[in-house]
Design an enzyme around this catalytic site. Structure first.
Site, PDB file in Angstrom:
ATOM      1  N   GLU A 151       0.885  -1.168   0.000  1.00 25.01           N
ATOM      2  CA  GLU A 151       0.000   0.000   0.000  1.00 25.01           C
ATOM      3  C   GLU A 151       0.916   1.208   0.000  1.00 25.01           C
ATOM      4  O   GLU A 151       1.595   1.495   0.978  1.00 25.01           O
ATOM      5  CB  GLU A 151      -0.908  -0.018   1.230  1.00 25.01           C
ATOM      6  N   CYS A 207      -2.054   9.020   3.276  1.00 22.01           N
ATOM      7  CA  CYS A 207      -1.867   8.510   1.914  1.00 22.01           C
ATOM      8  C   CYS A 207      -3.140   8.650   1.078  1.00 22.01           C
ATOM      9  O   CYS A 207      -3.073   8.830  -0.136  1.00 22.01           O
ATOM     10  CB  CYS A 207      -1.407   7.058   1.945  1.00 22.01           C
TER      11      CYS A 207
END
Length: 485
Positions: free
Chosen positions: A252, A285
């Protein structure tokens, strides 16, 4: 042993159910005031090998407990997290600078949920099976072995347990390397897990830098799964290190997500969602830092966002009134400042902020909104990971979608519209692992999570997590050849 916010924390590694010291150490600095919190033991190849060996030794017995036996222990871990929620919240706020109110109300409850949810899910996990030409196919989820987990500093405990929870529920054992810029709650988690009865070697924590601890972990031949959250360049290094051992990876990575606002949007909602992107000082993020606004409402929307963002309170994250805190470290602060300075030199215009908060000094960078950035410029294409938003306008739906997809990343996208038909149509065209329509940061733990493009590899959440952390096996039974017994 050090004491942070009144909480005692062991600075040694946790390996095989014991505290293990190293001859080397590294400093832990609080972003709130750049104060030295203490020195932690730093792992190298020897400690990493010791941790992997302990995890491999613990694996057979842990796997043999089955989902029900493992689940009972994992729920006790969750109970222990709830009991120490305040300690965890205070320590992590001091360690990584995130808001204490967020840790208390949202982050630490989610940490406990990561264990409970996946413990429950593993007990219900089943495949309906298949049949072909009279043959029965039984599909099962077998524990894979040792999982290496490397986590980032922006939400260290939540993102660690988001991987630890399903890995342990699947029957794997774990070696965790927490971030060197915010490692403290990982040590507390080891204590909590031990007190909850997690067997020795099932969870191991090795602290240290990426070069000294992360590198030997990613290339270790005893690893069966590797989960990493972080930057694209680091992911490339990890993938190369793991490749000779053919270890399955779950990455990720970064994002440069759009917030696509159409002229028919609820402007109050759109402004709320835009200002929300300053959460955690922009160190998120999933953040939608590219504000793409349809031309008819661009002037009003931009003025309202600037007004709201100007009212945000920046300061000590331990103060309940604070909205925006500090950046994680001096190197990261300089990185964010460099992005904005280059954008301004390249012709962008600061509608708000544009530099450090001079009234606070330290690592506090002012909430910033930039307009008139040159198309294709760095500020529009690279992940800043700070409190910096850009505003661009688009004429129609096609142009808005094109601009939203003009990125090598694809972690998330958010769109705001008053038209259900447009929401369906546009969401199908957006390239992102998660698309939010008239909302943000809402997701069931059973839903898939991951990114397209340079934002990652694979999906986790619900069955998707067990697809990764398990060896999925198909056993085919013939209808012939049976003997009476």
């Amino acid at each position: 042993m050090i004491e942070v916010e009144g909480v005692k924390i062991d600075t040694r590694h946790w390996i095989g159910g014991e505290r293990v010291a190293s001859t080397r150490s590294f400093p832990d600095i609080s972003p709130i005031d750049e104060r030295h919190l203490g020195d932690l033991d730093a792992a190298g190849a020897a400690e990493v090998d010791q941790a992997v060996t302990a995890a491999r030794a613990a694996f057979p017995a842990w796997a043999a407990l089955g989902p029900t036996g493992r689940g009972a222990i994992l729920r006790r871990v969750a109970d222990g997290i709830d009991e120490r929620r305040e300690d965890l919240a205070r320590v992590e706020t001091r360690d990584n600078g995130s808001l204490l109110r967020s840790h208390r109300r949202g982050v630490m409850p989610r940490v406990a949920m990561n264990f409970r949810f996946f413990a429950d899910y593993a007990e219900k996990l089943a495949h309906p099976g298949m049949e072909v030409r009279g043959h029965r196919e039984r599909i099962t989820y077998d524990p894979a072995g040792v999982t290496a987990i490397i986590t980032p500093w922006n939400a260290p405990l939540m993102l660690a347990t988001w991987r630890i929870g399903p890995a342990l529920a699947a029957g794997n054992t774990v070696v965790l390397k927490p971030p060197e810029w915010a490692p403290l709650t990982a040590s507390l988690l080891a204590d909590i897990a031990h007190e909850a009865g997690l067997p020795a070697g099932v969870l191991n924590v090795v602290q240290g830098t990426g070069a000294e601890a992360g590198a030997p972990l990613t290339r270790h031949p005893g690893i069966n799964r590797l989960s990493f959250t972080g930057s694209v360049p680091t992911a490339g290094v990890i993938a190369a290190a793991a490749a000779p051992n053919v270890v399955p990876l779950s990455f990720e990575l970064g994002g440069k997500s759009p917030l696509l606002i159409f002229a028919d949007a609820d402007l109050d909602l759109a402004v709320d969602l835009a200002v929300e992107q300053f959460d955690n000082a922009g160190q998120v993020c999933l953040g939608a830092f590219r504000l793409l606004v349809q031309e008819p409402i661009a002037e009003e929307f931009t003025a309202r966002v600037v007004e709201r963002a100007r009212a945000l309170v920046q300061g000590d994250p331990r103060d309940e009134r604070t909205d925006v805190s500090a950046l994680i470290s001096r190197p990261h602060f300089e990185r964010v400042r460099g992005f904005v300075d280059r954008a301004l030199a390249d012709g962008a215009r600061a509608l708000l902020g544009g530099g450090p908060n001079t009234s606070l000094n330290g690592l506090y960078y002012s909430p910033t909104i930039l307009a008139d950035a040159r198309p294709g410029s760095e500020i529009l294409t690279e992940e800043v990971f700070g409190p910096v938003l850009t505003v661009q306008t688009f004429a129609d739906e096609d142009e808005g979608v094109r601009m939203a997809n003009e990125t090598r990343f694809g972690l998330a996208a958010t769109l705001v519209t008053g038209s259900a038909e447009k929401a369906e149509r546009v969401s199908e065209k957006l390239s992102a692992g998660t698309v939010w329509v008239n909302c943000f940061f809402v997701r069931d733990l059973g839903a898939p999570f991951g990114g397209n493009g340079k934002s990652g590899i694979g999906r986790e959440g619900g069955t998707y997590s067990f697809d990764f952390y398990c060896d999925v096996k198909n056993t085919v039974f013939s209808p012939a050849g049976w003997r009476e017994s």
